[in-house]
Design a protein around this motif. Sequence first.
Motif, short mmCIF file in Angstrom:
data_model
loop_
_atom_site.label_atom_id
_atom_site.label_comp_id
_atom_site.label_asym_id
_atom_site.label_seq_id
_atom_site.Cartn_x
_atom_site.Cartn_y
_atom_site.Cartn_z
N ARG A 12 0.81 -1.21 0.00
CA ARG A 12 0.00 0.00 0.00
C ARG A 12 0.85 1.27 0.00
NH1 ARG A 12 -5.19 0.55 1.11
NH2 ARG A 12 -5.29 -0.44 -0.87
N PHE A 13 1.93 1.25 0.76
CA PHE A 13 2.75 2.44 0.94
C PHE A 13 4.00 2.43 0.05
CE2 PHE A 13 1.00 2.38 5.52
CZ PHE A 13 -0.14 3.05 5.12
N ARG A 14 3.97 1.62 -1.01
CA ARG A 14 5.15 1.50 -1.87
C ARG A 14 5.61 2.88 -2.34
NH1 ARG A 14 5.03 -2.91 -6.49
NH2 ARG A 14 2.94 -2.06 -6.53
N THR A 15 6.89 3.07 -2.32
CA THR A 15 7.41 4.39 -2.66
C THR A 15 8.71 4.27 -3.44
OG1 THR A 15 8.31 6.43 -1.76
CG2 THR A 15 8.58 4.49 -0.41
N THR A 16 9.01 5.30 -4.18
CA THR A 16 10.26 5.32 -4.92
C THR A 16 11.06 6.57 -4.55
OG1 THR A 16 9.08 6.39 -6.73
CG2 THR A 16 9.43 4.01 -6.90
N SER A 17 10.90 7.00 -3.32
CA SER A 17 11.59 8.20 -2.86
C SER A 17 13.10 8.07 -3.02
CB SER A 17 11.25 8.43 -1.40
OG SER A 17 12.20 9.29 -0.82
N GLY A 18 13.73 9.13 -3.48
CA GLY A 18 15.18 9.14 -3.64
C GLY A 18 15.91 9.09 -2.31
N ALA A 19 15.28 9.62 -1.27
CA ALA A 19 15.94 9.68 0.04
C ALA A 19 15.94 8.34 0.75
CB ALA A 19 15.26 10.73 0.92
N LEU A 20 15.11 7.41 0.29
CA LEU A 20 14.91 6.16 1.02
C LEU A 20 15.93 5.11 0.58
CD1 LEU A 20 13.13 4.63 3.04
CD2 LEU A 20 11.79 3.84 1.09
N GLU A 21 16.74 4.65 1.51
CA GLU A 21 17.72 3.62 1.19
C GLU A 21 17.21 2.23 1.56
OE1 GLU A 21 21.51 4.78 2.82
OE2 GLU A 21 21.61 6.55 1.53
N LEU A 22 16.34 2.14 2.54
CA LEU A 22 15.78 0.86 2.97
C LEU A 22 14.42 1.13 3.59
CD1 LEU A 22 16.23 -2.21 3.49
CD2 LEU A 22 17.32 -1.58 5.64
N GLY A 23 13.39 0.43 3.09
CA GLY A 23 12.02 0.74 3.51
C GLY A 23 11.41 -0.27 4.46
N ILE A 24 10.12 -0.43 4.38
CA ILE A 24 9.35 -1.29 5.30
C ILE A 24 9.85 -2.73 5.25
CG2 ILE A 24 7.06 -2.26 5.73
CD1 ILE A 24 5.91 0.40 4.64
N GLY A 25 10.05 -3.35 6.40
CA GLY A 25 10.38 -4.76 6.45
C GLY A 25 11.61 -5.08 7.29
N ASP A 26 12.47 -4.10 7.53
CA ASP A 26 13.63 -4.35 8.38
C ASP A 26 13.35 -3.77 9.77
OD1 ASP A 26 16.44 -4.73 9.27
OD2 ASP A 26 16.78 -5.08 7.14
N ASP A 27 14.38 -3.69 10.62
CA ASP A 27 14.16 -3.16 11.96
C ASP A 27 13.88 -1.67 11.95
OD1 ASP A 27 14.70 -5.56 13.70
OD2 ASP A 27 16.54 -5.50 12.54
N ALA A 28 14.41 -0.98 10.95
CA ALA A 28 14.20 0.46 10.84
C ALA A 28 14.30 0.83 9.37
CB ALA A 28 15.27 1.22 11.65
N ALA A 29 13.72 1.95 9.01
CA ALA A 29 13.92 2.48 7.66
C ALA A 29 15.22 3.27 7.64
CB ALA A 29 12.75 3.37 7.27
N ILE A 30 15.86 3.30 6.49
CA ILE A 30 17.10 4.06 6.37
C ILE A 30 16.91 5.18 5.35
CG2 ILE A 30 19.55 3.97 5.79
CD1 ILE A 30 18.96 2.40 8.31
N LEU A 31 17.21 6.40 5.80
CA LEU A 31 17.11 7.58 4.94
C LEU A 31 18.50 8.14 4.68
CD1 LEU A 31 14.24 9.47 6.80
CD2 LEU A 31 14.03 8.03 4.77
N ALA A 32 18.71 8.65 3.48
CA ALA A 32 20.01 9.25 3.15
C ALA A 32 20.28 10.45 4.07
CB ALA A 32 20.00 9.70 1.69
N GLY A 33 21.53 10.67 4.39
CA GLY A 33 21.92 11.85 5.16
C GLY A 33 21.71 13.11 4.33
N GLN A 34 21.67 14.24 4.99
CA GLN A 34 21.52 15.51 4.26
C GLN A 34 22.15 16.62 5.07
OE1 GLN A 34 17.22 16.16 3.94
NE2 GLN A 34 17.17 17.07 5.97
N ASP A 35 22.64 17.64 4.35
CA ASP A 35 23.24 18.80 5.02
C ASP A 35 22.22 19.59 5.81
OD1 ASP A 35 25.69 18.21 4.04
OD2 ASP A 35 25.53 19.54 2.30
N ALA A 36 21.02 19.74 5.22
CA ALA A 36 19.99 20.55 5.87
C ALA A 36 19.56 19.91 7.17
CB ALA A 36 18.79 20.70 4.94
N ALA A 37 19.07 20.74 8.07
CA ALA A 37 18.53 20.23 9.32
C ALA A 37 17.26 19.43 9.05
CB ALA A 37 18.23 21.39 10.27
N TRP A 38 16.89 18.61 10.06
CA TRP A 38 15.69 17.78 9.97
C TRP A 38 14.64 18.32 10.92
CZ3 TRP A 38 15.02 13.37 6.95
CH2 TRP A 38 16.14 12.94 6.26
#
Lengths: 339, 339
Positions: free
Chosen positions: B16-42
């Motif tokens: 349902r939540f399938r995504t092709t986001s560029g920032a996403l390195e690892l999505g639903i199914g592992d212990d955590a999702a992994i997002l690319a680092g970025q210079d800007a604050a979060w």
Amino acid sequence: MAGLTERQLVLLLRERFRTTSGALELGIGDDAAILAGQDAAWACSVDASVQGVHFDLTYLSLEDVGYRAFQAAVSDLAAMGAEPVAALSALILPRALSRDDIDHLTRGQAQASVDTQCPIVGGNIARGHELSITTTVLGSCDRPLRRDGARAGEQLWVIGPLGLAAAGLSCLRLGLDGKSPAERPVPARTISERRDGWSSRQMASIAQCVSAWRRPRAQLIRGRALRQLASAGIDVSDGLAADARQLALASGVRIVIEEARLRAALEPCLVSTSRALRRSALHFALYGGEEYALLATGRSADRPVWATPIGYVTRGAGVMLAARGQRRPLRGGFDHMVT
Amino acid sequence: MAGLTERQLVLLLRERFRTTSGALELGIGDDAAILAGQDAAWACSVDASVQGVHFDLTYLSLEDVGYRAFQAAVSDLAAMGAEPVAALSALILPRALSRDDIDHLTRGQAQASVDTQCPIVGGNIARGHELSITTTVLGSCDRPLRRDGARAGEQLWVIGPLGLAAAGLSCLRLGLDGKSPAERPVPARTISERRDGWSSRQMASIAQCVSAWRRPRAQLIRGRALRQLASAGIDVSDGLAADARQLALASGVRIVIEEARLRAALEPCLVSTSRALRRSALHFALYGGEEYALLATGRSADRPVWATPIGYVTRGAGVMLAARGQRRPLRGGFDHMVT
């Protein structure tokens, strides 16, 4: 919630979760928390703890509940080899909860936040009929330890205690906490003075198991160290059998747990407690969850001394238990959805 | 949850939540999702929507519920001027919910995720007695729009609709949704055919208000644009009066809302609907929440055309309403904790 306004609660939590994290640019009180950017990737995960499903207050204080909920969430960072950066705490609070209750609950969260060096930088408070604690954790992670990297020929390692929490809960259900009445925290009424002639060493073992259940610790430091050594990793939240199955499934391999090695890996306090309870220590170790050991796979040559080999990876699927030259499939485990 | 296992649910949500986001390195199914680092604050924030507190299913479909819960969370990013990067969805699901129910709920979340370009990259599923949707949002934010920057002498601006959602809910409570029976979604049983001789234009206004309540939209694009223009900002989730008070409190200033300007800023459909209901449009605008307009302060010269001036900032504290040369303090507003 005893007449506390949202604003009063926010102020209470801001005070309780006060932090001086370097990564935090703006904390509790605005529309969102602001964290500094970083080159490394971010690990993010969320975990909920619901009264009547994940915990009840028969054998746990609200402080325990807050502590466990937080450690359970942070354990997902440990399982990725991530370093905690920040957490968000979303509480659903029934009206019957007093200010003291909220104080105890958040004290437990705050203690776990300090223990894991994962500051609580924001959150949400909502009213509801069912108490729940939903914790989002954010970590820094330059080389995540995924579930899907296990390969045939590798060893299976466990890091941290197995079965203690389940044995501890069994003790509590029998009215045993391994403590003298004077040491006993609330709710003392559920614990009877039932030593049945056991030695003080047995009582100490029981206390250790009870503590493992009430105050689990995410394996953060070893999780980070595993990134360079292991091919895959997962935290044992639902029991060794169930989480080994998850790892096998994600990696497309079969995992074989060697009974003799697993027995050799059991903590002495688990063996002693199981004997006192006349229960199987192996059963606790295979099916007990809620204590957040790590399960990892890797080459034998890469195994660090603190990772105990308890089996191996082969081609195939599922999880087997090998004993006396025979293998049998391991089924079961814990599913919060179904049970 | 109709016998769905946790794994089946995770697979359902991953699809349902399938995504092709560029920032996403690892999505639903592992212990955590992994997002690319970025210079800007979060920017990171979490928001919960609880059945019986934040919504009930009398006038909302589960798809609406999922949609609104997600937009409400993302609105906090809009209020910081942050760009959505990812969201985590933590669901507490009662056993009575069918697979279809879960399908509808998550469809609404997925639609809002697409509309806000904020992919759902992970989450949690727990069983419970009370349905709740807790959404964590993460955004990129190089110059956050805080609440505490308002200064005396600045203007007060509103961006987006005010009062429509509250008027829409009032319509539904009277059995009006502004639609013909054929257009009506479930739960149609709560809507009677009560036109009372109103024009089709009035019916269209009612439909617009109802839609504002059922399908609110976070003001993401304008929130980002405000970072360069405004001194402070907040989203109107609890009503103009209540959120203006939050902004005044955070900035240590007084906010004066000018009644004439506020009246001039009201949407025609709110005016028309209020007239049809014989209710005060101003009251809806001042005290209605749940539609996520933005409130901001800034210098008159910096005001963009799409920000409507409705008042000003002075020294002092609290919120006043100025009308016909007089000022009176505005009290009240919505507190989910107390009401």
